[in-house]
Design a protein around this motif. Structure first.
Motif, PDB file in Angstrom:
ATOM      1  N   MET A  63       1.113  -1.409   0.175  1.00  0.00           N
ATOM      2  CA  MET A  63      -0.285  -0.756  -0.492  1.00  0.00           C
ATOM      3  C   MET A  63       0.534   1.035  -0.092  1.00  0.00           C
ATOM      4  N   ILE A  64       2.133   1.380   1.055  1.00  0.00           N
ATOM      5  CA  ILE A  64       2.968   2.492   0.951  1.00  0.00           C
ATOM      6  C   ILE A  64       3.291   2.907  -0.502  1.00  0.00           C
ATOM      7  N   GLN A  65       3.978   1.218  -1.154  1.00  0.00           N
ATOM      8  CA  GLN A  65       4.540   1.136  -2.713  1.00  0.00           C
ATOM      9  C   GLN A  65       3.066   1.975  -2.965  1.00  0.00           C
ATOM     10  N   ALA A  66       2.389   1.513  -3.658  1.00  0.00           N
ATOM     11  CA  ALA A  66       1.340   2.432  -4.697  1.00  0.00           C
ATOM     12  C   ALA A  66       1.420   3.738  -4.152  1.00  0.00           C
ATOM     13  N   LEU A  67       0.970   3.666  -3.271  1.00  0.00           N
ATOM     14  CA  LEU A  67       1.007   5.054  -2.509  1.00  0.00           C
ATOM     15  C   LEU A  67       2.262   6.412  -3.212  1.00  0.00           C
ATOM     16  N   PHE A  68       3.583   5.981  -3.507  1.00  0.00           N
ATOM     17  CA  PHE A  68       4.715   6.056  -4.072  1.00  0.00           C
ATOM     18  C   PHE A  68       4.475   6.165  -5.381  1.00  0.00           C
ATOM     19  N   LEU A  69       3.424   5.248  -5.850  1.00  0.00           N
ATOM     20  CA  LEU A  69       3.501   4.841  -7.274  1.00  0.00           C
ATOM     21  C   LEU A  69       2.588   5.714  -7.891  1.00  0.00           C
ATOM     22  N   SER A  70       2.068   6.107  -7.179  1.00  0.00           N
ATOM     23  CA  SER A  70       0.443   7.135  -7.436  1.00  0.00           C
ATOM     24  C   SER A  70       1.127   8.525  -8.080  1.00  0.00           C
ATOM     25  N   PHE A  71       2.145   8.482  -7.613  1.00  0.00           N
ATOM     26  CA  PHE A  71       2.769   9.837  -8.206  1.00  0.00           C
ATOM     27  C   PHE A  71       3.741  10.078  -8.789  1.00  0.00           C
ATOM     28  N   GLN A  72       3.445   8.445  -9.342  1.00  0.00           N
ATOM     29  CA  GLN A  72       5.011   8.503 -11.047  1.00  0.00           C
ATOM     30  C   GLN A  72       4.274   8.768 -12.511  1.00  0.00           C
ATOM     31  N   THR A  73       4.588   8.749 -13.141  1.00  0.00           N
ATOM     32  CA  THR A  73       3.875   8.644 -14.271  1.00  0.00           C
ATOM     33  C   THR A  73       5.061   8.065 -15.492  1.00  0.00           C
ATOM     34  N   GLY A  74       4.984   7.377 -16.448  1.00  0.00           N
ATOM     35  CA  GLY A  74       5.564   6.862 -16.752  1.00  0.00           C
ATOM     36  C   GLY A  74       4.905   5.663 -17.457  1.00  0.00           C
ATOM     37  N   ARG A  75       5.763   4.976 -19.182  1.00  0.00           N
ATOM     38  CA  ARG A  75       4.816   3.333 -18.829  1.00  0.00           C
ATOM     39  C   ARG A  75       6.416   2.476 -18.672  1.00  0.00           C
ATOM     40  N   GLY A  76       5.580   1.049 -18.369  1.00  0.00           N
ATOM     41  CA  GLY A  76       5.973  -0.052 -18.143  1.00  0.00           C
ATOM     42  C   GLY A  76       7.123   0.153 -16.784  1.00  0.00           C
ATOM     43  N   SER A  77       8.237  -0.041 -16.374  1.00  0.00           N
ATOM     44  CA  SER A  77       8.920  -0.125 -15.103  1.00  0.00           C
ATOM     45  C   SER A  77       9.697   1.555 -16.189  1.00  0.00           C
ATOM     46  N   ARG A  78       9.461   2.746 -16.990  1.00  0.00           N
ATOM     47  CA  ARG A  78      10.479   3.167 -17.250  1.00  0.00           C
ATOM     48  C   ARG A  78       8.787   4.595 -16.505  1.00  0.00           C
ATOM     49  N   LEU A  79       9.442   5.089 -15.114  1.00  0.00           N
ATOM     50  CA  LEU A  79       9.143   5.614 -14.859  1.00  0.00           C
ATOM     51  C   LEU A  79       9.641   6.677 -14.110  1.00  0.00           C
ATOM     52  N   SER A  80       9.017   7.980 -13.916  1.00  0.00           N
ATOM     53  CA  SER A  80       9.304   9.423 -12.839  1.00  0.00           C
ATOM     54  C   SER A  80       8.578   9.642 -12.181  1.00  0.00           C
ATOM     55  N   TRP A  81       9.196  10.405 -11.432  1.00  0.00           N
ATOM     56  CA  TRP A  81       7.820  11.905 -10.571  1.00  0.00           C
ATOM     57  C   TRP A  81       7.441  12.380 -11.358  1.00  0.00           C
ATOM     58  N   ALA A  82       6.161  13.167 -10.843  1.00  0.00           N
ATOM     59  CA  ALA A  82       4.778  12.921 -11.885  1.00  0.00           C
ATOM     60  C   ALA A  82       5.240  15.187 -11.399  1.00  0.00           C
ATOM     61  N   ASP A  83       4.980  15.690 -12.507  1.00  0.00           N
ATOM     62  CA  ASP A  83       5.133  17.093 -11.902  1.00  0.00           C
ATOM     63  C   ASP A  83       3.853  18.146 -13.063  1.00  0.00           C
ATOM     64  N   PRO A  84       3.030  18.465 -11.807  1.00  0.00           N
ATOM     65  CA  PRO A  84       3.414  18.422 -10.534  1.00  0.00           C
ATOM     66  C   PRO A  84       3.106  16.554  -9.771  1.00  0.00           C
ATOM     67  N   TRP A  86       0.395  15.929  -8.649  1.00  0.00           N
ATOM     68  CA  TRP A  86      -0.572  15.440  -8.149  1.00  0.00           C
ATOM     69  C   TRP A  86      -1.321  15.304  -9.765  1.00  0.00           C
ATOM     70  N   LEU A  87      -0.424  15.227 -10.317  1.00  0.00           N
ATOM     71  CA  LEU A  87      -0.620  14.799 -11.408  1.00  0.00           C
ATOM     72  C   LEU A  87      -1.755  14.442 -12.060  1.00  0.00           C
ATOM     73  N   ASN A  88      -1.806  12.732 -11.563  1.00  0.00           N
ATOM     74  CA  ASN A  88      -2.512  11.578 -11.918  1.00  0.00           C
ATOM     75  C   ASN A  88      -3.446  10.935 -10.994  1.00  0.00           C
ATOM     76  N   PHE A  89      -4.022  12.133 -10.589  1.00  0.00           N
ATOM     77  CA  PHE A  89      -5.176  12.498  -9.765  1.00  0.00           C
ATOM     78  C   PHE A  89      -6.341  13.518 -10.524  1.00  0.00           C
ATOM     79  N   GLU A  90      -5.077  14.703 -10.865  1.00  0.00           N
ATOM     80  CA  GLU A  90      -5.889  15.919 -11.727  1.00  0.00           C
ATOM     81  C   GLU A  90      -6.431  14.429 -12.926  1.00  0.00           C
ATOM     82  N   ARG A  91      -5.355  14.079 -13.329  1.00  0.00           N
ATOM     83  CA  ARG A  91      -6.095  13.327 -14.622  1.00  0.00           C
ATOM     84  C   ARG A  91      -7.941  13.307 -14.788  1.00  0.00           C
TER      85      ARG A  91
END
Length: 325
Positions: A63-84, A86-91
């Motif tokens: 659950m903690i890992q998923a929380l950190f993951l929710s603030f990241q963007t990218g496809r597959g394993s190529r992930l990076s921190w979203a800018d801003p 909360w970008l995923n939640f805004e989407r």
């Protein structure tokens, strides 16, 4: 005359003991690990710690890992921190498919859960009648659907509600329809087929909980109501149902939480179709995370929205249902 058995003498080192009493080798020493209550506590912790570790490793850490993951963007394993961040939640606010799946899920919840719980209570009350014959048989028959394989019953329902299936043939033979209905090919009819499947599968499961609760109902209150001239319906509503309140709260919480996380029927029965019209939130989460160019960061954001919905509704139910003094 002196009592030798209780005469006190002073020994070396200034310690005092009583003559005639046996020497206790553990006198003055504490052995807390042998104390009965502490042994029970240690035994309890010995059983709890492995289970707590498993829950932490299998549930809380992901659950903690998923929380950190929710603030990241990218496809597959190529992930990076979203800018801003909360970008995923805004989407989510502009995702029309997600809004549709939220509507579908709450539509199932509002229609299916009350009907299922009322049917479960009624069936439990009928099957609790001491005069009923073959009670074990009827209880088994009604409970059996929840033990049937999901794939098996999905295939049966898809066949029954096909254009040339049993349901259309029966309705046309009774003169209720002039032409076959494409039950799984239209949005509203597909939703109602899914609701029927949920009712068929889970009503008997909840009935077992109400049957268990009915064993604790004070039968003298039912007899008193009957003596006072109350009908069977009034006795059930005004005498039996109030005593089932704790079980009603429990089954309502479990059913609502299960419906908000609905996946199996949406996947196997309607496959979310047509065009996402019957898809649930969890089904959409699965497609985003593992199918169609996976986006696990956005999927994790949806999973936390579902978690918040479940937590809020469970909290409201507990506050409304718990009226203990």
């Amino acid at each position: 005359m002196r009592n030798v058995a209780t005469e006190a003498i002073v020994t070396g080192g200034g310690k005092r003991r009583f003559r005639g009493s046996p020497r206790n080798p553990y006198q003055g020493r504490e052995r807390p690990w042998l104390h009965t209550q502490r042994r029970w506590n240690l035994t309890g912790w010995a059983f709890l710690i492995p289970a707590a570790l498993l829950i932490a490793v299998m549930s809380f850490i992901p659950m903690i890992q998923a929380l950190f993951l929710s603030f990241q963007t990218g496809r597959g394993s190529r992930l990076s921190w979203a800018d801003p961040l909360w970008l995923n939640f805004e989407r989510l606010l502009s995702d029309e498919i997600f809004k549709l799946t939220v509507f579908n899920t709450f539509f199932y919840l509002v229609i299916q859960v009350p009907i299922m719980l009322v049917l479960a209570m009624i069936l439990a009350n009928l099957l609790n009648d001491p005069k009923l014959k073959f009670k074990a048989f009827w209880r088994t028959v009604i409970f059996l659907p929840c033990a049937v394989s999901l794939v098996s019953y999905s295939l049966v329902f898809r066949t029954m509600f096909a254009t040339d299936g049993f349901v259309n043939d029966t309705l046309m033979a009774l003169g209720l329809m002039d032409e076959p209905t494409n039950w799984l090919g239209e949005g509203w009819t597909a939703r109602f087929v899914l609701i029927i499947g949920l009712l068929w599968r889970w009503t008997g499961y909840n009935m077992i909980f109400f049957l268990a609760a009915l064993q604790n109902v004070d039968y003298s209150t039912i007899e008193a109501a009957r003596v006072d001239g109350a009908s069977s319906l009034k006795t059930f509503w005004f005498v039996t149902v109030p005593q089932l309140k704790p079980m009603i709260v429990l089954t309502a919480i479990m059913s609502i939480n299960g419906t908000l996380q609905l996946f199996d029927e949406s996947w196997s029965l309607t496959n979310g179709g047509p065009a996402y019209q019957s898809m649930s939130m969890s089904h959409y989460l699965y497609e985003l995370s593992f199918l169609k160019n996976p986006n696990v960061g956005y999927g994790a954001a949806i999973s936390y929205v579902i978690l918040i919905m479940v937590a809020v509704l469970a909290f409201i139910q507990m506050k409304v249902g718990d009226k203990r003094d």
